[in-house]
Design an enzyme around this catalytic site. Sequence first.
Site, PDB file in Angstrom:
ATOM      1  N   CYS A 277      42.492  39.424  36.496  1.00  0.00           N
ATOM      2  CA  CYS A 277      41.557  40.502  36.810  1.00  0.00           C
ATOM      3  C   CYS A 277      42.116  41.858  36.390  1.00  0.00           C
ATOM      4  CB  CYS A 277      41.212  40.497  38.300  1.00  0.00           C
ATOM      5  SG  CYS A 277      42.633  40.702  39.393  1.00  0.00           S
TER       6      CYS A 277
ATOM      7  N   PHE B 209      47.947  31.407  44.493  1.00  0.00           N
ATOM      8  CA  PHE B 209      47.384  32.707  44.891  1.00  0.00           C
ATOM      9  C   PHE B 209      46.020  32.460  45.548  1.00  0.00           C
ATOM     10  CE2 PHE B 209      49.845  33.292  40.962  1.00  0.00           C
ATOM     11  CZ  PHE B 209      50.793  34.221  41.358  1.00  0.00           C
TER      12      PHE B 209
ATOM     13  N   ASP C  18      45.038  32.042  39.981  1.00  0.00           N
ATOM     14  CA  ASP C  18      44.133  33.183  40.134  1.00  0.00           C
ATOM     15  C   ASP C  18      44.888  34.330  40.801  1.00  0.00           C
ATOM     16  OD1 ASP C  18      41.836  34.764  40.162  1.00  0.00           O
ATOM     17  OD2 ASP C  18      41.170  33.967  42.086  1.00  0.00           O
TER      18      ASP C  18
ATOM     19  N   ARG D 136      33.834  29.720  40.307  1.00  0.00           N
ATOM     20  CA  ARG D 136      34.182  28.690  41.289  1.00  0.00           C
ATOM     21  C   ARG D 136      33.202  27.519  41.217  1.00  0.00           C
ATOM     22  NH1 ARG D 136      36.140  33.459  44.365  1.00  0.00           N
ATOM     23  NH2 ARG D 136      34.038  33.975  45.081  1.00  0.00           N
TER      24      ARG D 136
ATOM     25  N   ASN E  51      56.173  32.543  47.984  1.00  0.00           N
ATOM     26  CA  ASN E  51      56.054  33.295  46.744  1.00  0.00           C
ATOM     27  C   ASN E  51      55.692  32.319  45.635  1.00  0.00           C
ATOM     28  OD1 ASN E  51      57.214  34.186  44.065  1.00  0.00           O
ATOM     29  ND2 ASN E  51      57.557  36.067  45.239  1.00  0.00           N
TER      30      ASN E  51
END
Length: 425
Positions: A366, A255, A326, A210, A305
């Site tokens: 991730c 997200f 992300d 970040r 969404n």
Amino acid sequence: MNEVKVYLTQNRRKRLEQGHPWIYKSEIAKIEGDPSDEQDCVEVLNHAGFFLAQGLYNPNSQIAVRILSYHREEINPAWFYERVNKAWQRRKWLLPEVTSCRVIYGEADFLPGVIVDKYEDILVVQILFRGMDRRREWLFQALREVFQPRGIYERSDVAVRELEGLEQRTGFVGEAFDTVVTVQENGIKVTVDVAEGQKTGYFFDQRENRAFLKPLMKGWGERRGIQLQNGVPFDKKGKEIKNPFWDGAEVLDCFSHTGSFMLHACHYGAKKVTCVEISERAIEMARHNALQNGFLHRTEFVEANVFNYLREQVKEEKSWDVVILDPPAFAKSRKTLPGALRGYKEINLQGLKLVRTGGILVSASCSYHLSEEEFLEMISKAAVDAKKVLRLIEFRRAGKDHPILLGSPETNYLKFAAFEVFDRS
């Protein structure tokens, strides 16, 4: 001295010697002694009887032994204190200005199956396997001695515990306290609810990533045709611009969860950030975080969404200087990887279509089961379909409080990449 000895097969891969902290059932040739809940600490030996390590045995798991030490030593409260203290000393050494971070990262801190995040003076704990769950009081005692926390909250609400024969568990460890806490990250205030948020409430692993946004958030005014005259910005029509963030990026943050990337984008000078998140609770927290940092007038929040939202914006021919993707882990297992890849490609394809030429795509994953090579190949294929040419700015991983064991690829899960985006047609 441990009474139970686990002998490994002769023709196995030498993963243990290379630093991998797990022994699978298929790697075990024989067991001497009678392992039980009371005697689950075992010695691990090769086929010739040479001592390799000691660990905790679970007959009900495919991961039969999780390594605790490469030496013979007694596992007791003092052992837990030493491991917890060493993990914390490492963070203070590498992150001296940080007061909130992941302080124990399981196997990578030689405390297998234990995750501990520090939110100022609150600790949030996950215990993921049976051997450590049986020793939970030793762990909590060590945490209290090392950190003197105001409170401890357990978030062992993960399905992997069921594979270990454990029930999911959440709640206060000891006295109750207010679970909403404000932490400091890179000069920003972030409010987190450790009882309600995803995982343990916040994603510390992206802290350095970040901060990487800083140089990307300015330098966009000239691209919009803004010119400086005696230090005063004017638009193409010669009208003076009053917005102090005229040179900042227009950012789409997908997200967004509780707004960590949005906060950093605004902190580093973004002109406007649009946050898209499906969770109403997360949107509320993101809006609160924007307000307490003075960024609310530069943000907007969309509860939607992300897949549908991206497609709609492409149809409407919308565009941004910087698009940030992300998402949560789409691939929870190797079996789900093909479907996850389709999902990752879809959001990156649509995201690329929304980046103005010369703009930036920031994309992360991730999912451990998605390798770095597969991640970059997926983005490359998305760029082909979007008729874009990408130039890599930087590829990054998780922060220093999420150490990577070279012998354990499972500890190297986060992929983060920033690209310049150019039109091909």
